[in-house]
Design an enzyme around this catalytic site. Structure first.
Site, PDB file in Angstrom:
ATOM      1  N   GLY A 199       0.825  -1.208   0.000  1.00  0.00           N
ATOM      2  CA  GLY A 199       0.000   0.000   0.000  1.00  0.00           C
ATOM      3  C   GLY A 199       0.850   1.245   0.000  1.00  0.00           C
ATOM      4  N   ASN A 200       0.251   2.369   0.310  1.00  0.00           N
ATOM      5  CA  ASN A 200       1.001   3.624   0.391  1.00  0.00           C
ATOM      6  C   ASN A 200       0.366   4.520   1.434  1.00  0.00           C
ATOM      7  OD1 ASN A 200      -1.034   5.411  -1.001  1.00  0.00           O
ATOM      8  ND2 ASN A 200      -0.697   3.868  -2.581  1.00  0.00           N
ATOM      9  N   ARG A 201       0.959   5.695   1.628  1.00  0.00           N
ATOM     10  CA  ARG A 201       0.554   6.548   2.754  1.00  0.00           C
ATOM     11  C   ARG A 201      -0.606   7.494   2.447  1.00  0.00           C
ATOM     12  NH1 ARG A 201       4.596   6.261   6.581  1.00  0.00           N
ATOM     13  NH2 ARG A 201       6.609   5.540   5.790  1.00  0.00           N
ATOM     14  N   SER A 202      -1.235   7.367   1.289  1.00  0.00           N
ATOM     15  CA  SER A 202      -2.293   8.323   0.944  1.00  0.00           C
ATOM     16  C   SER A 202      -3.454   8.251   1.943  1.00  0.00           C
ATOM     17  CB  SER A 202      -2.822   8.030  -0.457  1.00  0.00           C
ATOM     18  OG  SER A 202      -3.943   8.845  -0.707  1.00  0.00           O
TER      19      SER A 202
END
Ligand code: CTP
Length: 432
Positions: free
Chosen positions: A215-218
């Protein structure tokens, strides 16, 4: 998430037999995550005990202008409330409020607030229909006060008719709608009426096993700010989001997790859209073969094979219907302008909103952002540090102004001069 969650709600209770139902209103607001501040009139305590609200609400009951620690409880309550609800509201409280008379803490608080006020009348039919009460209620409605109920039904003393307090469920639901509306007031310039806008938000999650994902930090805040702004300007909004947040009133919210789900939902919605805003941080790679059971540590470091995800923006750019406006984003950590310029042409977007996600007060998690908008005609427009909602407003201002000019140019009766003047004036100028 409930619309009352985190809101400071003054719950005014005045003296009528329906006061016992205010206990249920209090409990439902607390269940919804609201911070409830009960204010009882002396009359209310003839029907319900203050100990009940002391036990249920976020703060102890307040009743008096003078016996509190706070020397000015009414202004403190009024100024810090997100909403004041009076349930039940008697003819006396309605009359005092309409006439601007502060005869106790509750009426003083009503006069000392600029927050939305909701009154839920309850009284006998004869009183409700009395011209004085009717006129007071009409005055309050004219001033923007929300009135919920009353309903027809069984009244005190076995009578039946109009005057029964609305059900606690209906009161809390109405409060939720009113608070959502207050958080997203209609724009003074409803310049997106008739436009359908598809917005993506959040970061996709690509499963490795039932527990782990890439995933990512958005946080989805910028995408949701676009949805709120576009809806407040009258657009018909579809938000495809990975975030468990409600959209603005009236929006279609499609919850997705993976890039593939986001691609399917966005492509379907975009077919008829006037504008697509790809604010989501889509994972670029996903595990080829996510396993159905948890990968165990004892089996060693997993050898996870990755494959590219579909590039949604590029696909939309390649099949863009005539007249559709496509806005992409570029999340960069270096060489922002060069990388964003490459994305603009590479993905067939009309605009790229680029930001350095490592910059202070900008990027994923916070409530502010600082971006540069690149347009396909070569303009580069910085939007200085501001709230994500204001960034959305500035980007939409720019896109809509361009659209208006483009439509104007297509109309042979209007010259093209204004456009070239705008371009030369705005290159490298900050959008206000
Ligand atoms: N995007 C997309 N589908 C992908 C990846 C990105 O639609 N699989 C979109 C994003 O929503 C954004 C734009 O493409 O509007 C740019 O995303 P970004 O993550 O900045 O760039 P990438 O295309 O992933 O390229 P790179 O990793 O090289 O920065």
């Amino acid at each position: 998430m409930s619309a009352v969650a985190g809101k400071r709600i003054v719950l005014g209770v005045s003296g009528g037999i329906a006061a016992y139902k205010a206990v249920e209103v209090c409990r439902r607001l607390m269940d919804g995550g609201a911070h409830v501040l009960p204010v009882l009139t002396r009359g209310a305590t003839r029907f319900v005990g203050r100990a009940t609200f002391d036990a249920l609400a976020s703060e102890p009951v307040r009743m008096s202008l003078f016996d509190e620690d706070d020397p000015i409880p009414h202004t403190t309550l009024g100024q810090t409330a997100d909403c004041v609800v009076v349930a039940p509201a008697t003819a006396r409280v309605i009359g005092a409020y309409a006439a601007g008379i502060s005869s106790d803490l509750l009426t003083a608080t009503l006069l000392a607030t600029r927050a939305p006020v909701v009154i839920c009348p309850a009284m006998h039919t004869e009183m409700w229909e009395h011209p004085a009460v009717a006129a007071n209620v009409a005055t309050l409605i004219q001033r923007g006060v929300h009135v919920v109920g009353p309903e027809a039904g069984l009244l005190a003393g076995g009578d039946e008719g109009l005057g029964r307090l609305s059900s606690p469920g209906d009161i809390v639901a109405a409060l939720g709608r009113i608070l959502a509306q207050a958080a997203n007031p209609p724009s003074e310039t409803p310049d997106m009426v008739g436009l359908s806008v598809v917005i993506t938000a959040g970061g996709t999650r690509e499963p490795m096993d039932p527990i782990r994902y890439i995933g990512n930090r958005s946080s989805g805040k910028q995408g949701h700010a676009f949805a709120d702004e576009a809806a407040s300007r009258g657009a018909e909004v579809t938000i495809v989001t990975t975030v468990g947040r409600s959209g603005p009133p009236g929006a279609t919210v499609v919850r997705v997790d993976t890039a593939a789900e986001m691609a399917a939902a966005t492509t379907a919605a975009a077919a008829d859209a006037d504008m697509v805003i790809m604010a989501a941080a889509v994972a670029d790679f996903r595990p080829v073969d996510p396993v159905g059971v948890k990968l165990k540590k004892r089996d060693g470091v997993p050898d996870v094979e990755l494959e590219p995800t579909p590039d949604i923006l590029a696909a939309l750019g390649a099949s863009k219907p005539e007249g559709q406006i496509l806005v992409g984003f570029a999340a960069e950590t270096c060489d922002v302008a060069a990388n964003a310029t490459a994305k603009l042409s590479g993905k067939g977007a009309d605009y790229i909103v680029a930001n350095d996600v490592t910059a202070e007060n900008a990027g994923f998690a916070g409530d502010t952002n600082e971006v540069v908008v690149l347009a396909s005609d070569g303009r580069m427009l910085p939007i200085g540090l501001r709230s994500k909602r204001d960034v959305a407003r500035a980007v939409l201002d720019l896109v809509l102004a361009d659209r208006k000019r483009r439509d104007g140019r297509q109309d042979p009766s209007s010259g093209g001069q204004e456009h070239s003047r705008y371009v030369s004036n705005t290159v490298s100028q900050e959008i206000q």
